[in-house]
Write a protein that holds these residues in place. Structure first.
Motif, PDB file in Angstrom:
ATOM      1  N   VAL A  22       0.841  -1.199   0.000  1.00 56.48           N
ATOM      2  CA  VAL A  22       0.000   0.000   0.000  1.00 56.48           C
ATOM      3  C   VAL A  22       0.876   1.249   0.000  1.00 56.48           C
ATOM      4  O   VAL A  22       0.592   2.231  -0.693  1.00 56.48           O
ATOM      5  CB  VAL A  22      -0.951  -0.014   1.210  1.00 56.48           C
ATOM      6  N   GLY A  35       0.885   1.250  -8.790  1.00 50.68           N
ATOM      7  CA  GLY A  35      -0.069   0.162  -8.606  1.00 50.68           C
ATOM      8  C   GLY A  35       0.480  -1.185  -9.029  1.00 50.68           C
ATOM      9  O   GLY A  35       0.309  -2.180  -8.317  1.00 50.68           O
ATOM     10  N   THR A 117      -5.031   2.610  -8.156  1.00 48.88           N
ATOM     11  CA  THR A 117      -5.680   1.652  -7.259  1.00 48.88           C
ATOM     12  C   THR A 117      -6.337   0.552  -8.081  1.00 48.88           C
ATOM     13  O   THR A 117      -6.276  -0.633  -7.719  1.00 48.88           O
ATOM     14  CB  THR A 117      -6.744   2.362  -6.407  1.00 48.88           C
TER      15      THR A 117
END
Lengths: 142, 496
Positions: A22, A35, A117
């Motif tokens: 993350v 990502g 994301t």
């Protein structure tokens, strides 16, 4: 496999790696990361976890089928691509929000993050679906 | 946004197909989304007539820096025909493709192909074109092997390896070109090449690599061998999709590439293109006449038909490019329909071997007539679309002074007729051989949607022959734009 130390370490490793992925996702826009890389790192954590606990346990953590996760990822990408269109920009234009929040200080949020994301979720879903399929074929469910 | 929607529609389907589990809903959504795609492509035609070249800059970054989507009349025509064929094949596949394949994502991957094809027709950037090629190829690799029959896997290995090699050539060429010119935007590259006209030989390694990449994708003469080795193995609905769309994308890219870059060095490239086109034409048709499998004959004919387009590109006059575009459209329609009929025969009889088939005309005259229309359109009989396509190619060739090549095309037409008559006689006309009559399974499942698709395509072929003049006019306007790259450059980069 019944080895309590190994099991605890695998779980800890998965949590650490998830946090790391993350972090990579969030710093992605202007620094190395993003990502795709984040998703690969996340997948590494899951592969370790799967080798020790079997693919059933991965599926239990994931909750949804990997196929659904890929769909959700594509949904985020779609959102980031189409959102600017409704505000009169060209598709995929980066829209930015800059604000001063208490505690966090000045932050920049934008549609590229949504896009990333989506990539994160989609790629992680894809890799895990490949891994789970291979594990099922090899009957790796200890 | 106008152009972006053509990528968005297949993309949305891909997303929904991942989220939804029920095969029945996915099937209905596939038909819905392919209809949407068709409607959108139809809406583009009046827009492009009015605006001439539609340009969208992704993400608001201006032309040589960002990614542009560009559609001129040629692209829009290709997009429209693609959407039409794709819609009909999707309808056809609902009955033609077996349930197991549909459950394992047949429609999902066909939409992947649609997205890749739409993207390549609109790409205004060489690397973007490469990416769309990859999108298309990834989906096609899976479609070729989906189902996992022994024969299929054999075909898919050849398909996979040869196409990966072509991608390698293509991307290596892109790398060299970028190293030399520092840009990948098609319009920008074309402008830079015009400035560097005196030293174009420096760019030849890159251009040759890219040219070879396109030739492999488009199945031109020395590089065609993967096509007949793989196109007859997947289910008929899939090979119809491939035959109608995939090689044509290679040819489209070649035309775009030639009119924007290669013509600066026409003295060299014109000969290359003419030779490759002429040899593909001849070798494809001769190889086809020795085959005894329905789909293999048609596969070899793809190579031969593609040759016609390429020689017309080699003539490089306005009339010749008009002919090339017209012929490309005709070929997409006729070839797809021939494959659709082959799919019906396969479904009824379980085989496509000409030696054991027979009597199909008695079984269903409608399908027989549909095959007649598409086959004799391919052979070039009036008043079908193929006649006008060939007529335009020959006329432009003679006018441009390439009488020899034009005569060769005429001669190849004769052989095409021979192959088509062979299929017609063996499959539809002759009496079914006695000894093989009993083994075939009798298929009772309905095939009305398959018939609908084929009827629609057959009507389109006849209509293209009857209304050849307005279509040729549109193609001529497209050819004028192709011959005038400065217009393309101006629209993409903005007035300088």
């Amino acid at each position: 496999m019944n080895n309590i130390i190994l099991e605890k370490i695998a779980l800890l490793f998965l949590r650490g790696i998830a946090l790391m992925s993350v972090f990579l996702l969030l710093r992605g826009h202007n620094s190395p990361g993003g990502g795709f890389i984040g998703a690969i790192v996340l997948a590494i954590g899951f592969i370790f976890y799967g080798i020790i606990f079997g693919s059933d346990r991965i599926e239990r953590i994931l909750y949804f089928n990997t196929r659904i996760w890929m769909g959700i990822g594509l949904g985020f990408v779609l959102l980031a691509a189409v959102w600017p269109v409704f505000l009169g920009h060209a598709p995929l234009t980066g829209l930015w929000y800059t604000g001063n929040w208490p505690l966090l200080g000045e932050i920049h949020l934008g549609t590229p993050l949504i896009f990333d994301t989506g990539i994160f979720i989609g790629v992680a879903g894809l890799i895990l679906s490949v891994i789970i399929t291979i594990m099922e074929v090899l009957k790796w469910n200890t | 946004m106008i152009l972006f929607a053509l990528l968005l529609i297949p993309f949305t389907y891909l997303m929904l197909a991942l989220l939804i589990k029920k095969a029945g809903i996915k099937k209905r959504l596939a038909i819905l989304f392919s209809t949407l795609n068709l409607l959108w492509a139809m809406a583009l035609v009046p827009i492009v007539q009015y605006r001439e070249i539609i340009v969208v800059q992704m993400g608001g970054w201006s032309a040589p820096f960002g990614i542009s989507l560009v559609a001129d009349r040629f692209s829009v025509l290709m997009l429209l025909v693609t959407a039409f064929i794709f819609f009909l094949i999707t309808v056809y596949a609902t009955q033609s493709v077996d349930k197991a394949r549909r459950k394992n994502g047949h429609f999902f991957f066909t939409f992947g192909i649609l997205m890749g094809v739409n993207g390549s027709f609109m790409a205004g950037d060489l690397f973007n074109l490469y990416v769309w090629f990859e999108v298309m190829l990834m989906s096609s690799f899976i479609l070729v092997s989906l189902g996992g029959e022994r024969k299929q896997l054999e075909g898919s290995i050849k398909y996979l390896i040869l196409n990966l090699i072509s991608s390698l050539f293509f991307v290596a060429g892109i790398g060299l070109l970028y190293g030399k010119l520092g840009s990948l935007n098609l319009a920008d590259l074309s402008q830079k090449m015009e400035l560097a006209r005196a030293n174009l030989a420096v760019l030849n390694p890159a251009l040759i690599l890219i040219f070879v990449g396109f030739s492999i994708k488009g199945a031109l003469f020395p590089f065609f061998f993967w096509l007949p080795a793989s196109y007859h193995t997947p289910p008929p609905a899939v090979s119809a999709l491939f035959a109608g769309l995939l090689t044509k994308v290679g040819i489209y890219s070649l035309i775009r590439f030639y009119t924007l870059f290669l013509y600066y060095d026409a003295g060299f490239w014109q000969q290359v293109v003419l030779w490759m086109g002429a040899l593909s034409m001849v070798i494809g048709v001769i190889a086809a006449s020795s085959q005894y499998d329905f789909r293999k004959i048609l596969s070899f004919h793809i190579i031969s038909q593609v040759g016609y387009v390429v020689i017309a590109l080699g003539f490089f006059t306005e009339a010749a490019l008009t002919a090339a575009i017209f012929f490309l459209v005709h070929n997409m329609l006729s070839k797809t329909n021939a494959f659709l009929v082959a799919g019906w025969v396969h479904r009824e009889k379980g085989t496509l071997n000409l030696k054991v088939l027979g009597d199909m005309f008695k079984k269903s005259p409608v399908w027989g007539i549909l095959f007649f229309i598409s086959a004799f359109s391919l052979a070039g009989l009036p008043p079908l679309s193929g006649f006008f396509g060939k007529y335009l190619v020959l006329q432009s060739g003679i006018e441009a002074g390439y009488t020899g090549v034009a005569m060769l095309a005429l001669f190849v037409g004769l052989f095409t007729l021979f192959s088509m008559v062979k299929i017609w006689l063996e499959v539809f006309w002759k009496k079914q051989p006695e000894d093989s009559a009993m083994e075939w399974p009798v298929n009772q499942k309905p095939a009305h949607w398959m018939l609908f698709s084929s009827l629609a395509l057959g009507t389109a072929i006849v209509a293209m022959g009857l209304w050849a003049a307005p279509i040729a006019e549109y193609c001529q306007a497209a050819a004028q734009d192709l011959l005038n790259p400065s217009k393309y450059i101006e629209y993409v980069l903005g007035p300088s």
